[in-house]
Design a protein around this motif. Structure first.
Motif, PDB file in Angstrom:
ATOM      1  N   HIS A 145       0.826  -1.204   0.000  1.00  0.00           N
ATOM      2  CA  HIS A 145       0.000   0.000   0.000  1.00  0.00           C
ATOM      3  C   HIS A 145       0.866   1.262   0.000  1.00  0.00           C
ATOM      4  CE1 HIS A 145       0.681   0.962   4.276  1.00  0.00           C
ATOM      5  NE2 HIS A 145       0.074   2.107   4.033  1.00  0.00           N
ATOM      6  N   LEU A 146       2.132   1.125   0.396  1.00  0.00           N
ATOM      7  CA  LEU A 146       3.028   2.280   0.394  1.00  0.00           C
ATOM      8  C   LEU A 146       3.257   2.823  -1.012  1.00  0.00           C
ATOM      9  CD1 LEU A 146       5.711   1.068   2.971  1.00  0.00           C
ATOM     10  CD2 LEU A 146       3.935   2.792   3.338  1.00  0.00           C
ATOM     11  N   ILE A 149      -1.360   3.273  -2.518  1.00  0.00           N
ATOM     12  CA  ILE A 149      -2.201   4.265  -1.844  1.00  0.00           C
ATOM     13  C   ILE A 149      -1.452   5.570  -1.633  1.00  0.00           C
ATOM     14  CG2 ILE A 149      -3.639   4.722   0.172  1.00  0.00           C
ATOM     15  CD1 ILE A 149      -4.503   2.368  -1.677  1.00  0.00           C
ATOM     16  N   HIS A 150      -0.144   5.481  -1.347  1.00  0.00           N
ATOM     17  CA  HIS A 150       0.638   6.683  -1.050  1.00  0.00           C
ATOM     18  C   HIS A 150       1.577   7.058  -2.197  1.00  0.00           C
ATOM     19  CE1 HIS A 150      -0.967   6.649   2.927  1.00  0.00           C
ATOM     20  NE2 HIS A 150      -0.428   5.498   3.235  1.00  0.00           N
ATOM     21  N   HIS A 151       1.173   6.772  -3.410  1.00  0.00           N
ATOM     22  CA  HIS A 151       2.048   7.088  -4.549  1.00  0.00           C
ATOM     23  C   HIS A 151       2.241   8.591  -4.701  1.00  0.00           C
ATOM     24  CE1 HIS A 151      -1.225   8.479  -7.244  1.00  0.00           C
ATOM     25  NE2 HIS A 151      -1.955   7.624  -6.559  1.00  0.00           N
ATOM     26  N   SER A 153       2.010  11.092  -1.984  1.00  0.00           N
ATOM     27  CA  SER A 153       2.791  11.652  -0.881  1.00  0.00           C
ATOM     28  C   SER A 153       4.213  11.107  -0.855  1.00  0.00           C
ATOM     29  CB  SER A 153       2.107  11.358   0.459  1.00  0.00           C
ATOM     30  OG  SER A 153       1.954   9.965   0.656  1.00  0.00           O
ATOM     31  N   LEU A 154       4.404   9.865  -1.272  1.00  0.00           N
ATOM     32  CA  LEU A 154       5.745   9.279  -1.291  1.00  0.00           C
ATOM     33  C   LEU A 154       6.402   9.389  -2.662  1.00  0.00           C
ATOM     34  CD1 LEU A 154       5.194   6.092   0.920  1.00  0.00           C
ATOM     35  CD2 LEU A 154       6.087   8.335   1.589  1.00  0.00           C
ATOM     36  N   THR A 261      -1.022  11.624   4.666  1.00  0.00           N
ATOM     37  CA  THR A 261      -1.109  10.172   4.482  1.00  0.00           C
ATOM     38  C   THR A 261      -2.407   9.616   5.047  1.00  0.00           C
ATOM     39  OG1 THR A 261       0.200   9.868   6.512  1.00  0.00           O
ATOM     40  CG2 THR A 261       1.387   9.823   4.429  1.00  0.00           C
ATOM     41  N   GLU A 264      -5.084  10.158   2.488  1.00  0.00           N
ATOM     42  CA  GLU A 264      -4.896   9.212   1.392  1.00  0.00           C
ATOM     43  C   GLU A 264      -5.433   7.831   1.778  1.00  0.00           C
ATOM     44  OE1 GLU A 264      -0.956  10.608  -1.089  1.00  0.00           O
ATOM     45  OE2 GLU A 264      -0.643   9.571   0.810  1.00  0.00           O
ATOM     46  N   ASP A 265      -5.359   7.511   3.050  1.00  0.00           N
ATOM     47  CA  ASP A 265      -5.774   6.187   3.519  1.00  0.00           C
ATOM     48  C   ASP A 265      -7.286   6.001   3.533  1.00  0.00           C
ATOM     49  OD1 ASP A 265      -3.259   5.119   3.972  1.00  0.00           O
ATOM     50  OD2 ASP A 265      -3.146   5.858   6.033  1.00  0.00           O
TER      51      ASP A 265
END
Length: 315
Positions: A145-146, A149-151, A153-154, A261, A264-265
């Motif tokens: 999911h990193l 889902i967090h494409h 923010s990361l 984040t 985003e979740d």
């Protein structure tokens, strides 16, 4: 003070309501922290303007004293420490909040770990979310999911492999490698191209994420998930770090990152919640890839017992 959820019911096609007083409290503290360097910059700017030409006018003095006055007033208006309970205060607060929902052994293990990290405590955020707590655990222990889902923010961070798996009595630990896939990722300024991140399941309610930054400097995020009811849980995020950045700046950055984040979740958590909780703890339906090993470990050790401890809400 007991905190009540603003909206326990939600529609399947909408992002659910979260505990807005807690979100506002986090935003308020972050805004106050951001104001301090802003006023300091104003004072420095007015000082240079007043003294560089060798002559200080009355108007320049008024500007300088006004900026200084507002800085002192801003410091005096510091909000109550609701989302930034530091050090030992965070340990005590967690122990009080979780004592009626979490078994004694798990509570002791979590408070012991928080005590080890207390000197590096930077910020705390709290949210009440209208999902069964296992939905949150599933989300936290799913490594992929990193990068999905967090494409945003990361900035296209990729999980390229699991390098270590270590079971423990109460959970387990995985170490996985991440790479910055985008050439414009701002994280490239201080981190290596490939970084090994640690994810640990301490108890059925506590997950730790350890992120190396540079030169033995780390950011450690402790997620505590407290069941509130069949379809509700409290999420407590404590962030620790030994970075030698100015503390107000670090707090502002981490508050913003944690809020981003979380939002985003929310759609992802909603999709998980649409499944029956019993399906989430069915080993036959869980991927056997290493990226899901820690969640499978949770299900083997705690899954059925945790589902039975809270009645599943009716559809």
């Amino acid at each position: 003070m007991q905190i009540e959820s603003l909206n326990k019911s939600y529609k399947s096609n909408n992002i659910p309501a979260i505990e807005f007083p807690l979100v506002f409290s986090s935003f308020r503290n972050g805004l106050w922290l951001f104001g301090i360097p802003s006023w300091l910059f104003g004072i420095v700017d007015r000082s240079f303007a007043a003294f560089t030409d060798g002559y200080v006018s009355s108007i320049e003095l008024v500007h300088l004293f006004t900026a200084s006055f507002f800085l002192l007033g801003w410091i005096y208006l510091k909000p109550e420490e609701s989302s930034n309970i530091g050090g030992i205060g965070a340990v005590r607060s967690y122990a009080i909040e979780a004592r009626n929902s979490i078994d004694e052994h798990s509570l002791h293990a979590t408070t012991a770990r928080m005590s080890e990290l207390q000197e590096q405590h930077v910020i705390r955020q709290e949210y009440i979310l209208p999902f069964h707590y296992i939905c949150q655990i599933y989300h936290l222990l799913n490594l992929k999911h990193l990068e999905t889902i967090h494409h945003f923010s990361l900035n296209n961070l990729k999980v390229i492999g699991v390098s270590q798996i270590q079971p423990t009595q109460g959970g387990g630990m995985v170490r996985f490698q991440t790479v910055l896939d985008s050439p414009t990722n701002v994280l490239r300024i201080w981190r290596q191209p490939i970084v090994e991140v640690g994810l640990t399941l301490h108890t059925p309610y506590t997950v730790e994420l350890s992120i190396p930054v540079y030169n033995q400097r780390y950011i450690t995020v402790l997620f505590n998930v407290i069941p509130v009811g069949a379809n509700e849980h409290k999420l407590i995020i404590d962030i620790y770090s030994n970075l030698n950045w100015p503390r107000p700046l670090l707090q502002v950055v981490l508050h913003f990152a944690a809020c981003l984040t979380l939002f985003e979740d929310l759609p992802y958590l909603q999709r998980i919640a649409q499944k029956k909780v019993h399906h989430l703890v069915n080993l036959k339906g869980i991927s056997e890839r290493d990226t899901m090993w820690l969640y499978r470990r949770f299900v083997k050790l705690h899954g059925a017992r945790q589902v039975l401890s809270l009645p599943e809400a009716k559809a």
